[in-house]
Design a protein around this motif. Structure first.
Motif, PDB file in Angstrom:
ATOM      1  N   MET A   1      38.868  19.502  37.192  1.00  0.00           N
ATOM      2  CA  MET A   1      38.258  19.765  35.885  1.00  0.00           C
ATOM      3  C   MET A   1      37.425  21.036  35.920  1.00  0.00           C
ATOM      4  N   ILE A   2      36.605  21.182  36.963  1.00  0.00           N
ATOM      5  CA  ILE A   2      35.742  22.357  37.067  1.00  0.00           C
ATOM      6  C   ILE A   2      36.574  23.626  37.258  1.00  0.00           C
ATOM      7  N   SER A   3      37.696  23.516  37.984  1.00  0.00           N
ATOM      8  CA  SER A   3      38.537  24.696  38.200  1.00  0.00           C
ATOM      9  C   SER A   3      39.142  25.192  36.902  1.00  0.00           C
ATOM     10  N   VAL A  27      37.690  24.584  33.584  1.00  0.00           N
ATOM     11  CA  VAL A  27      36.693  25.019  32.600  1.00  0.00           C
ATOM     12  C   VAL A  27      35.673  25.987  33.181  1.00  0.00           C
ATOM     13  N   GLU A  62      26.023  16.128  32.721  1.00  0.00           N
ATOM     14  CA  GLU A  62      26.087  14.950  31.856  1.00  0.00           C
ATOM     15  C   GLU A  62      27.492  14.752  31.293  1.00  0.00           C
ATOM     16  N   LEU A  63      28.167  15.854  30.995  1.00  0.00           N
ATOM     17  CA  LEU A  63      29.521  15.764  30.459  1.00  0.00           C
ATOM     18  C   LEU A  63      30.508  15.379  31.560  1.00  0.00           C
ATOM     19  N   LEU A  64      30.332  15.953  32.735  1.00  0.00           N
ATOM     20  CA  LEU A  64      31.230  15.640  33.844  1.00  0.00           C
ATOM     21  C   LEU A  64      31.187  14.155  34.185  1.00  0.00           C
ATOM     22  N   ALA A 122      37.227  15.730  39.788  1.00  0.00           N
ATOM     23  CA  ALA A 122      36.087  16.571  39.411  1.00  0.00           C
ATOM     24  C   ALA A 122      36.370  18.038  39.710  1.00  0.00           C
ATOM     25  N   VAL A 172      32.618  26.104  34.205  1.00  0.00           N
ATOM     26  CA  VAL A 172      31.284  25.511  34.238  1.00  0.00           C
ATOM     27  C   VAL A 172      31.280  24.327  33.286  1.00  0.00           C
ATOM     28  N   ILE A 173      30.705  23.213  33.742  1.00  0.00           N
ATOM     29  CA  ILE A 173      30.641  22.016  32.902  1.00  0.00           C
ATOM     30  C   ILE A 173      29.301  21.333  33.132  1.00  0.00           C
ATOM     31  N   PRO A 174      28.580  20.959  32.090  1.00  0.00           N
ATOM     32  CA  PRO A 174      27.300  20.264  32.266  1.00  0.00           C
ATOM     33  C   PRO A 174      27.494  18.955  33.020  1.00  0.00           C
ATOM     34  N   ARG A 221      30.965  11.728  32.359  1.00  0.00           N
ATOM     35  CA  ARG A 221      31.744  10.891  31.446  1.00  0.00           C
ATOM     36  C   ARG A 221      33.166  10.663  31.955  1.00  0.00           C
TER      37      ARG A 221
END
Length: 290
Positions: free
Chosen positions: A271-273, A275, A281-283, A268, A277-279, A285
């Protein structure tokens, strides 16, 4: 700053830091351990906030009242039955160890019959990595009143369910440890550097570290080593127009902490590093909701 004064500060900042801003939590843990109706506490909080330091302080303060046993979960020990308690099992006969019921009874008798009359205090760190057999044994010892327990974890939900049940049943009190506020951060820096710290420097360090004591220690050492923080007229200040900087060693330190995270949390963060910012609900998944 004179060379002697700077050397003293360097020695201090690289040594063991004091425990600051945790008076309420210390009192709550101490009260729970000394309460005859309570079996101990479960201390939660993010990595680096000082959970273990707080527990160790309590254990030292209550040294005359308890016999301390330290248990720590680890990725390696979690793959073996009673891995976290392997050092304890050496005190029991092999015949007892091979029988689960006799083993629990043997551990109970071992800790209930201290020759000096003191009660046993078990400090169980890193619950998330505790093997299921050790978790079951510790929970049993708590429920039968054989020991007092300080259990440490980042999240109760990620820990063996036995500890969540002990908390829900009221056997263990929950103590949440959060980041330090600005005032406590300033006080901690001043104590570690053995001199007052300017409000601007303290605020900059607090914003950068989020009040996380372990991160604060590492970053302060970097700032002092590189000269980004300097003592002027008896007060520590940041260099003009200078934000906290880190060298490669700081990056290495952060990576070590990241590698210790469970696979899902690490994924997690990665991924955040990328993009930014990530919603949510999308994270969800891609990574477990826990």
């Amino acid at each position: 700053m004179a060379a002697k004064s700077r050397d003293a500060a360097m020695l201090n900042v690289h040594g063991e830091w004091p425990l600051v801003g945790r008076d309420t939590e210390l009192e709550d843990v101490r009260d729970a351990l000394l309460d005859s109706t309570c079996s101990g506490v479960i201390v939660t909080g993010q990595s680096g906030v000082g959970k273990t330091a707080l527990a160790q302080r309590i254990a030292r303060d209550l040294d005359d009242s308890f016999e301390l046993v330290y248990v720590r979960g680890s990725a390696l020990a979690s793959k073996m039955p009673y891995g976290a308690l392997s050092f304890v099992l050496s005190d029991l006969d092999d015949a007892i160890v091979d029988n689960p019921l006799m083993l629990l009874r043997g551990l109970q008798e071992l800790y209930q019959r201290r020759e000096d009359g003191r009660k046993t205090l078990i400090l169980a760190d890193n619950l998330e990595e505790l093997d299921s057999s050790s978790a079951m044994a510790l929970a049993h010892l708590v429920r039968v009143g054989a020991v007092k327990l300080i259990a440490i974890c980042q999240s109760i939900d990620a820990s063996p369910e036995e500890f969540g049940d002990l908390w829900k049943d009221g056997a263990l009190r929950r103590i949440d440890i959060g980041p330090l506020g600005l005032a406590s951060t300033t006080k901690l820096l001043s104590a570690a550097l053995d001199a007052p710290v300017s409000r601007a420097a303290a605020a900059s360090m607090w914003h950068t570290t989020g009040g996380n004591p372990l991160f604060l220690q590492a970053l302060t050492r970097e700032q002092v080593d590189t000269g980004e923080m300097q003592e002027r007229d008896g007060v520590w200040v940041a260099k003009p127009l200078s934000a906290p900087k880190t060298r490669r060693s700081m990056t290495d330190w952060i990576m070590v902490r990241v590698r210790r995270l469970p696979a899902g949390e690490r994924e997690a963060i990665e991924m955040i590093s990328v993009v930014g910012v990530i919603p949510l609900e999308l994270l969800l998944r891609f990574v477990p909701s826990s």
